[in-house]
Design an enzyme around this catalytic site. Structure first.
Site, PDB file in Angstrom:
ATOM      1  N   PHE A 149      -7.677  -5.960   1.591  1.00  0.00           N
ATOM      2  CA  PHE A 149      -6.921  -7.145   1.168  1.00  0.00           C
ATOM      3  C   PHE A 149      -6.374  -7.943   2.345  1.00  0.00           C
ATOM      4  CE2 PHE A 149      -3.224  -4.485   2.037  1.00  0.00           C
ATOM      5  CZ  PHE A 149      -2.303  -5.407   2.522  1.00  0.00           C
ATOM      6  N   LYS A 173     -18.190  -6.543  -1.960  1.00  0.00           N
ATOM      7  CA  LYS A 173     -17.155  -6.108  -2.926  1.00  0.00           C
ATOM      8  C   LYS A 173     -15.817  -6.290  -2.214  1.00  0.00           C
ATOM      9  CE  LYS A 173     -14.535  -3.379  -4.189  1.00  0.00           C
ATOM     10  NZ  LYS A 173     -13.093  -3.755  -4.264  1.00  0.00           N
ATOM     11  N   SER A 226      -8.385   1.592   4.146  1.00  0.00           N
ATOM     12  CA  SER A 226      -7.519   2.690   4.589  1.00  0.00           C
ATOM     13  C   SER A 226      -8.362   3.920   4.949  1.00  0.00           C
ATOM     14  CB  SER A 226      -6.522   3.022   3.491  1.00  0.00           C
ATOM     15  OG  SER A 226      -7.228   3.371   2.316  1.00  0.00           O
ATOM     16  N   CYS A 281      -4.383  -4.310  10.830  1.00  0.00           N
ATOM     17  CA  CYS A 281      -4.799  -3.020  11.392  1.00  0.00           C
ATOM     18  C   CYS A 281      -4.596  -3.011  12.907  1.00  0.00           C
ATOM     19  CB  CYS A 281      -6.246  -2.732  11.056  1.00  0.00           C
ATOM     20  SG  CYS A 281      -7.371  -3.828  11.895  1.00  0.00           S
ATOM     21  N   GLU A 384       0.792   5.438   8.625  1.00  0.00           N
ATOM     22  CA  GLU A 384       0.642   3.981   8.760  1.00  0.00           C
ATOM     23  C   GLU A 384       1.540   3.329   7.705  1.00  0.00           C
ATOM     24  OE1 GLU A 384      -3.046   2.122   7.328  1.00  0.00           O
ATOM     25  OE2 GLU A 384      -2.998   0.823   9.071  1.00  0.00           O
TER      26      GLU A 384
END
Ligand code: NAD
Length: 499
Positions: A149, A173, A226, A281, A384
């Site tokens: 996202f 996707k 993730s 990230c 994280e």
């Protein structure tokens, strides 16, 4: 309520599974649309479209495919504001940051214009008497991209650009949290001349992902998200014999040496720690000052800067440094981790746990938080957080600081701030992390280099974009051709060697 479907065979199609996910406006907390979640059958139909379109697309010469990318760059520039506005409304990041999201993807499309050069094979003239040897780079066929996202334009563009220009067809996707921009990208590619069916955008969740992994036609999967899901996808893709590169989470350390320019380091930390609400990230989530004196000076510089950060909706324009996080669940998870840090003994020097924005009380806003005296065993250090939370862990020496970054399970990005070239060189050479900044807090490589983390930040081979992406989305075929003046010797029974 607005519904968002799929883009299959060059057309917008509604979902038929009957399953939907909510797409929020994170600033208000309202559901702004429902996105269809594809079934296995819908995914299979998209793959059939892609498989039918791919050979014709692959048969076009690479220059023609590159020209589609050239036109696509123009269209991305033309619609930049429109894309960024939609992106901000579903993701929550500021408008200027949303433009950066599109821009860093667009630059990879610019790189893809060089496909004819990048797809050139290798040739050895006279590998033996009358023998030539050459290697061709051929597309894989139908490939898939599964994206997160937090960069709904950039990462889909990183995936689809190299895959398509190399002659593949793709099933993209995207994240079900902000699905609109990838659909807009598909429309623009169609306008740029991409034949129908070559790019199919299928929205969905685990069911669609599993259908991708089980589909025998799909040859490769490029994933970003993730770490647990990256690991799962890598494992399942390998089991079914697919090529996979799966990029995961991060915990990026920035080491601040005693000789660093402390204002510069503090500014860098604030931008890299809190930009995009920490949902990057490559965000710096851990500051590692070396020596107590450095730490005290750094905290003194950081506190007023963090306290001055402005949080708000993207519609407030330049008055805002960062927006809300993506969902209520993300907000709750971040606040839970902040509380765990306090309970486990870290010092919360900027505490915004009661943050609320007037007029946006139901939005997913989290104020900026700064921790000092964090230790290795705390959850806020091990996990994280993916939110506006910067943890400071004090190291006594440079060796202890580099050791912290080296021992952490993630290895996406890192940075060192110093005026000493020797320390910087030593750091760059020894660190076991994929992307390194020297007085640069977010060292995201440009399009013509490659992007990828080490350790649990990346599973599989080869990086994203740059020359690696062309290797990932193609396979090599090597031809040995013999054109002797005459074949007189008859059959050969020993293994050929190039004497
Ligand atoms: P996520 O793992 O929840 O989702 C990523 C994708 O996987 C989405 O398309 C989602 O629909 C799908 N997915 C989610 N759960 C699944 C399941 N159980 N089975 C199969 N598919 C599933 O990640 P996110 O929250 O969208 O993105 C944030 C994460 O991505 C962070 O950890 C961040 O560090 C990471 N990230 C990494 C990079 C990188 O290059 N290393 C870049 C950007 C983001």
């Amino acid at each position: 309520m607005k519904t968002i479907g799929h883009f299959i065979g060059g057309k917008h199609v509604e979902g038929t599974s009957g399953r939907f996910a909510d797409v929020y406006n994170p600033a208000t907390g309202e559901v702004q649309a429902k996105v269809a979640l594809a079934s296995q059958a819908e995914l299979a139909a998209a793959v059939a479209n892609a498989a039918a379109a791919q050979p014709v697309w692959a048969a076009q010469n690479p220059q023609k495919r590159a020209r589609v990318m050239m036109k696509f760059v123009d269209l991305l520039n033309r619609d930049m504001d429109k894309l960024a506005d939609k992106l901000s409304s579903e993701h929550g990041k500021t408008f200027v940051d949303a433009k950066g999201d599109v821009q860093r993807g667009l630059e990879v499309i610019e790189f893809c214009i060089g496909a004819p050069h990048l797809l050139k094979g290798e040739f050895t003239d006279g590998a033996g008497p009358g023998i030539d040897m050459y290697s061709m780079r051929q597309p894989l066929g139908v490939v898939a991209g599964i994206t997160p996202f937090n960069f709904p334009a950039m990462i889909p563009l990183w995936k689809l650009g190299p895959a398509l220009v190399a002659g593949n067809a793709m099933i993209l996707k995207p994240s079900e949290r902000d699905p609109s921009v990838p659909l807009m990208l598909a429309e623009l590619l169609q306008e740029a001349g991409l034949p129908d069916g070559v790019l199919n955008v299928v929205n969905g969740d685990k069911e669609a992902v599993d259908a991708i992994l089980d589909n025998p036609t799909i040859q490769a999967v490029g994933f970003v998200g993730s770490t647990p899901i990256a690991h799962y996808i890598y494992h399942r893709a390998a089991e079914t014999g697919k090529r996979a590169q799966c990029f995961g989470g991060a915990k990026n350390h920035m080491i601040i040496m005693p000789d660093a320019d402390m204002d510069q380091a503090a500014d860098a930390l604030v931008g890299a720690g809190f930009g995009a609400a920490g949902e990057r990230c490559m965000a710096i989530s851990v500051a590692v000052p070396v020596g107590d004196e450095t730490a005290d000076r750094l905290i003194e510089k950081l506190v007023p800067r963090v306290e001055a950060l402005k949080v708000g909706p993207y519609t407030a324009g330049d008055d805002v440094d960062f927006g809300p996080v993506v969902t209520k669940a993300a907000k709750e998870n971040i606040l839970r981790l902040i509380n765990s840090g306090v309970e486990q003994g870290a010092k919360l020097v900027v505490d915004n746990r009661n943050f609320s924005l007037q007029g946006y009380e139901d939005g997913f806003f989290v104020g900026p938080h700064l921790f000092d005296h964090v230790t290795k065993d705390m959850d806020i250090y091990k996990t994280e957080i993916f939110g506006p939370v910067l943890s400071t862990i004090r190291a006594k020496t440079y060796e202890e600081a580099i050791g912290l970054a080296m021992d952490h399970e993630y290895g996406n990005g890192t940075a060192i701030f110093t005026r000493d070239g020797d320390t910087a060189r030593d750091f760059a050479s020894r660190i076991n992390i994929g992307m390194v900044g020297i007085n640069v807090p977010i060292p995201v490589p440009l399009a013509y280099h490659t992007f990828g983390g080490w350790k649990k930040s990346g599973f599989g081979d080869l990086n994203q974009h740059g020359p690696d992406a062309f290797k990932f989305y193609t396979r090599t075929k090597t031809v040995t051709a013999r054109w002797p003046s005459g074949i007189k010797e008859g059959a050969e029974f020993s293994i050929p060697t190039m004497k």
